[in-house]
Each structure stands twice: as structure tokens, then as C-alpha cells.
Design an enzyme around this catalytic site. Sequence first.
Site, PDB file in Angstrom:
ATOM      1  N   ILE A 298       0.820  -1.218   0.000  1.00 53.79           N
ATOM      2  CA  ILE A 298       0.000   0.000   0.000  1.00 53.79           C
ATOM      3  C   ILE A 298       0.849   1.261   0.000  1.00 53.79           C
ATOM      4  O   ILE A 298       0.311   2.367  -0.037  1.00 53.79           O
ATOM      5  CB  ILE A 298      -0.951   0.028   1.215  1.00 53.79           C
ATOM      6  CG1 ILE A 298      -0.167  -0.096   2.526  1.00 53.79           C
ATOM      7  CG2 ILE A 298      -1.991  -1.071   1.101  1.00 53.79           C
ATOM      8  CD1 ILE A 298      -1.033   0.014   3.773  1.00 53.79           C
ATOM      9  N   GLY A 299       2.168   1.115   0.017  1.00 61.37           N
ATOM     10  CA  GLY A 299       3.012   2.311  -0.036  1.00 61.37           C
ATOM     11  C   GLY A 299       4.468   1.982   0.210  1.00 61.37           C
ATOM     12  O   GLY A 299       4.820   0.856   0.567  1.00 61.37           O
TER      13      GLY A 299
ATOM     14  N   GLY B 246       7.883   3.772   2.153  1.00 58.74           N
ATOM     15  CA  GLY B 246       8.409   4.848   2.978  1.00 58.74           C
ATOM     16  C   GLY B 246       9.916   4.877   2.906  1.00 58.74           C
ATOM     17  O   GLY B 246      10.528   4.256   2.039  1.00 58.74           O
TER      18      GLY B 246
ATOM     19  N   PHE C 289      13.257   3.728   3.256  1.00 61.85           N
ATOM     20  CA  PHE C 289      13.915   2.443   3.448  1.00 61.85           C
ATOM     21  C   PHE C 289      12.944   1.342   3.842  1.00 61.85           C
ATOM     22  O   PHE C 289      13.293   0.444   4.593  1.00 61.85           O
ATOM     23  CB  PHE C 289      15.027   2.552   4.499  1.00 61.85           C
ATOM     24  CG  PHE C 289      16.083   3.537   4.147  1.00 61.85           C
ATOM     25  CD1 PHE C 289      17.060   3.210   3.235  1.00 61.85           C
ATOM     26  CD2 PHE C 289      16.087   4.798   4.710  1.00 61.85           C
ATOM     27  CE1 PHE C 289      18.046   4.129   2.894  1.00 61.85           C
ATOM     28  CE2 PHE C 289      17.066   5.718   4.377  1.00 61.85           C
ATOM     29  CZ  PHE C 289      18.042   5.380   3.469  1.00 61.85           C
ATOM     30  N   GLY C 290      11.737   1.377   3.329  1.00 58.13           N
ATOM     31  CA  GLY C 290      10.808   0.307   3.685  1.00 58.13           C
ATOM     32  C   GLY C 290       9.589   0.269   2.790  1.00 58.13           C
ATOM     33  O   GLY C 290       9.198   1.272   2.201  1.00 58.13           O
ATOM     34  N   THR C 291       8.995  -0.924   2.695  1.00 56.39           N
ATOM     35  CA  THR C 291       7.754  -1.127   1.957  1.00 56.39           C
ATOM     36  C   THR C 291       6.641  -1.376   2.960  1.00 56.39           C
ATOM     37  O   THR C 291       6.830  -2.086   3.957  1.00 56.39           O
ATOM     38  CB  THR C 291       7.874  -2.328   1.003  1.00 56.39           C
ATOM     39  OG1 THR C 291       8.962  -2.097   0.104  1.00 56.39           O
ATOM     40  CG2 THR C 291       6.608  -2.515   0.195  1.00 56.39           C
ATOM     41  N   VAL C 292       5.466  -0.808   2.715  1.00 58.79           N
ATOM     42  CA  VAL C 292       4.343  -0.910   3.643  1.00 58.79           C
ATOM     43  C   VAL C 292       3.295  -1.843   3.055  1.00 58.79           C
ATOM     44  O   VAL C 292       2.888  -1.685   1.896  1.00 58.79           O
ATOM     45  CB  VAL C 292       3.735   0.470   3.942  1.00 58.79           C
ATOM     46  CG1 VAL C 292       2.625   0.350   4.985  1.00 58.79           C
ATOM     47  CG2 VAL C 292       4.805   1.439   4.428  1.00 58.79           C
TER      48      VAL C 292
ATOM     49  N   LYS D 242       5.325  -2.204   8.040  1.00 61.36           N
ATOM     50  CA  LYS D 242       6.450  -1.623   7.319  1.00 61.36           C
ATOM     51  C   LYS D 242       7.631  -2.570   7.433  1.00 61.36           C
ATOM     52  O   LYS D 242       8.057  -2.934   8.527  1.00 61.36           O
ATOM     53  CB  LYS D 242       6.808  -0.257   7.897  1.00 61.36           C
ATOM     54  CG  LYS D 242       7.907   0.458   7.130  1.00 61.36           C
ATOM     55  CD  LYS D 242       8.121   1.859   7.693  1.00 61.36           C
ATOM     56  CE  LYS D 242       9.199   2.601   6.939  1.00 61.36           C
ATOM     57  NZ  LYS D 242       9.423   3.948   7.474  1.00 61.36           N
TER      58      LYS D 242
ATOM     59  N   ASP E  51      10.922  15.124   7.062  1.00 59.47           N
ATOM     60  CA  ASP E  51      10.320  14.592   5.836  1.00 59.47           C
ATOM     61  C   ASP E  51       8.816  14.830   5.816  1.00 59.47           C
ATOM     62  O   ASP E  51       8.029  13.923   5.524  1.00 59.47           O
ATOM     63  CB  ASP E  51      10.627  13.100   5.717  1.00 59.47           C
ATOM     64  CG  ASP E  51      10.509  12.590   4.268  1.00 59.47           C
ATOM     65  OD1 ASP E  51      10.512  13.439   3.349  1.00 59.47           O
ATOM     66  OD2 ASP E  51      10.406  11.372   4.067  1.00 59.47           O
TER      67      ASP E  51
END
Length: 461
Positions: A110-111, A113, A115-118, A133, A237
Site C-alpha cells: 500500500i506504499g 516509505g 527504506f521500507g515497503t508498507v 512496514k 520529511d
Amino acid sequence: PPIGSAAAPVGSIAPSGAAARRNAGQRPPVHPAVAGAATAGAFVAASFAGVALWVLARRARARRRQTALAVGTKRDSNVASAAALARSPREFSYKELSAATRGFDASRVIGNGAFGTVYKGIVPDTGAMVAVKRCTTGARGGGGGSGEQARSEFLSELSIIAGLRHRNLLRLQGWCYEKGEILLVYDYMRNGSLDRALFDASAPVLPWRHRREILAGVASALAYLHHECERRVIHRDVKSSNVMLDEAYRARLGDFGLARQAEHGESPDATAAAGTMGYLAPEYLLTGRATECTDVFSFGVLALEVACGRRPIGTAGTAEGGNLVEWVWSLHGEARLLDAVDPRLGGEFEEGEARRVLLLGLACSSPEPALRPGMRAVVQVLGGEADPPFVPAARPSMSLGSANQQLLLSLQDSVSDYHAMLGLPLSDSSSSGSLSSSSLTSTLRRGGHDIRVSSTAGEAR
């Protein structure tokens, strides 16, 4: 009486030696109650021993995990300690989160961020929807250094957000550290990100009242981070894709992967500028030193983005190309400020509120840090408790007065370090080796988009 008559009873009472030996081999029967008590005692003792072994094994496993995390923290002073993990609400197992996300299936993404995938997940034992995450350290970015950076960012995010409590911050539910991965579990936001609500063609137009409330919520969250936490937090950020919306379109500021903490009255150490172009303050691009003022600049850009329905930097060659802040300021100079409001609203907005938001966005995104209001003042303006700051018709340039000499010196040091790295000869203060005020002013007027300098490593980017 006769002696013989008295001897008979004595003989009947005292058995012979053989009889005594036979009687000694016979034991009286054991009572059933005594046997049951003995069995129960043995069972209880065995149970206590089993529980003690389980507790000791669990403590040993926790110590091994904390030791592994502590070893990693020694590599970076900004990495969170294992004690920060213990303060988190819940420790999930990798098996739980893998099942919740169907093995981290791509259809659940769904997104993305810092250094990470959610992923969207459903916790098996409760049925609750969560956002997970994920980052695999050492496996992303094509090198161990990148993986270590990702691990550092994740632990930094965990250590910071685990101690934060505010209605407009994305709530951390728990964490997992197994199989070389760190996973953070957050509340699931049904309406996704603000970026999606503003720019997804399939999404309905976001009404003005929601836009106003969203900005008020983000401002409240930043005021909490800057002024109300035990240690001041600089987010670094702030942007529309890091603002999540719940079922009632209430704002939740998230993604603390780039955030830094500092004592009140101090600034975090300078680093290479990080964040998203268009939201970065010009002095941050030049020095790499994040402050409350750099977060305020990012919020100002966000406020204009929400009010205008345009991205901070548009695609070149399109009607929305160019810099959003400069475009809105030009309309303000022409006394046509309300022309900047998102035309998709069809005029359905309160003009006084829209003018207030636009003026506040320009004030916050001023190139001059000293002219930006603090986040507490921003909250008061959005709440109607104070008037918006004065905004000149022409966009000001960043001055090089005494308040900004540190910025110039920091940049000069970086250029000198860069020359030394390249083996270039250093010039005296009157030659071209020193950075002139006019050249810095020119750079700042261009928004700083063509230069990125690390004041710690002396690397020009």
C-alpha cells in the site's frame, strides 16, 4: 501366685526369635490419602520445574535478541538501543506478520516509505487490520552499507515513535525483529495518504473542510514534536505522502525514518540533506542542518499543496510546471491570491479561510528562516486565534546578516573540504576560493535546487 502361672502370659507376649523376624518383614498398609498427596506433590514439583525452564528459556532468547540489537547500535550513535524496543506496545512474531500479509504478497503493498515497503495486513488472532512496514537489512540497495543504513533508519524510527503519544501521529502497535528483518506495525488508515486523496484521479475531490482540518492536525502534531516532547523531534520529511488519513479524514503524520532528536535549545548534528525536493528549505540544502525552521518550511509547502491541489514541483512543459511557492507568491504580488485555490473545488470554500491558509503557507515557506512563524503560532492561526503573519508582495531573499553567518561559514568549510579531497589548491580569502555573498545569494534565489552539500563529509552533490 505360683511362678509357673506367671510365666505363661509372659511367654505369650514375647514371641520367639523366629517369629519376631517374620513379623519384621511385614509392613502396615499405606493409606490412600497419603499416596494421593505424594503423587500430587510430585506433579506440582514437575510443573514448577517446567514453568521455570520455560521462563529461563524465554529470558535467554530475549537476552540474545537484545544483545544482537545492542551490537548493531554500536555502529551508529543514532541507532536505537534494545531498550527502546522493550517500550513498544507489542512484540509480534515473524510468522504472525507473514501470515497477516499473505507472505508479504505484492498485492498487499500500500506504499513505500523511507527504506521500507508498507503492506496491508490482518492479524490472525484478532482480525485487526494493520499496516506493516518491512525492510530486510543488508539485502536492499545492492550493498551492505545500504542495508546497515536501512537498519539504522528503522531502529531510529522505532526508538523515536515508541515514546510519542499524540492524536495526529500515526500510532505504533508493535514490532518484530527476526530473520535479519525489522518490521514495524502501525494502525491501518482506511483513506490512505493525503497525496493519494489530492492527486489520485479515481479519488473524489477532497472537500475544503477536510483540507483545513488536515492541515490543523499536521500543525498540531509538529507543534507537539517541536515543543511538547521530552526531547525535541525534527521530522525532516514532512510531505503529503507521509500524512495518512483515517476513516474520518483525520490526519496522522507518519514515517519517522529520517527524524532526529535533540535536546531543547540544541540542533541535531549536520548530515547530508535528506528528504524530498520541493519540501526542503534552502538553508538545509546548503548546510545539512535540520531545525524546527526547516520543518516549518516543509509544512508551508504542504499547506500550499493542499490549498492549491498542485504538487510542489510540477512537470516541466505542463500548465502546472515550475515551483509552487514561487507561483503562489507571484499571484499574491498581483493581488490575485485566491486564484491559487484548487479549481476542482468549484468555488466551494470559505474565502477568509482560504486566504488565511495561503498567507500562512507563504509565510512558512519564506526563504528567510527568521521570518517563518513557529508551529505553535501556526496552530493559533489555523484555529482562528491569531491573524496570519504579514507576507510581502515580493518574495524575500535569504539575507546574509549576522543571523545567517553560520550558514555561510558552514558552506565555506564544506567547499574547502571538498577542494582538499580533490587535491585542489586552496585560495586566500580574497580569491575565488572563498564563497562570495553574491554567489550564495544567487544560489538561494534559485531555491538551492542545484546544490547539495554535506557539511560532515564535505561532499558536494
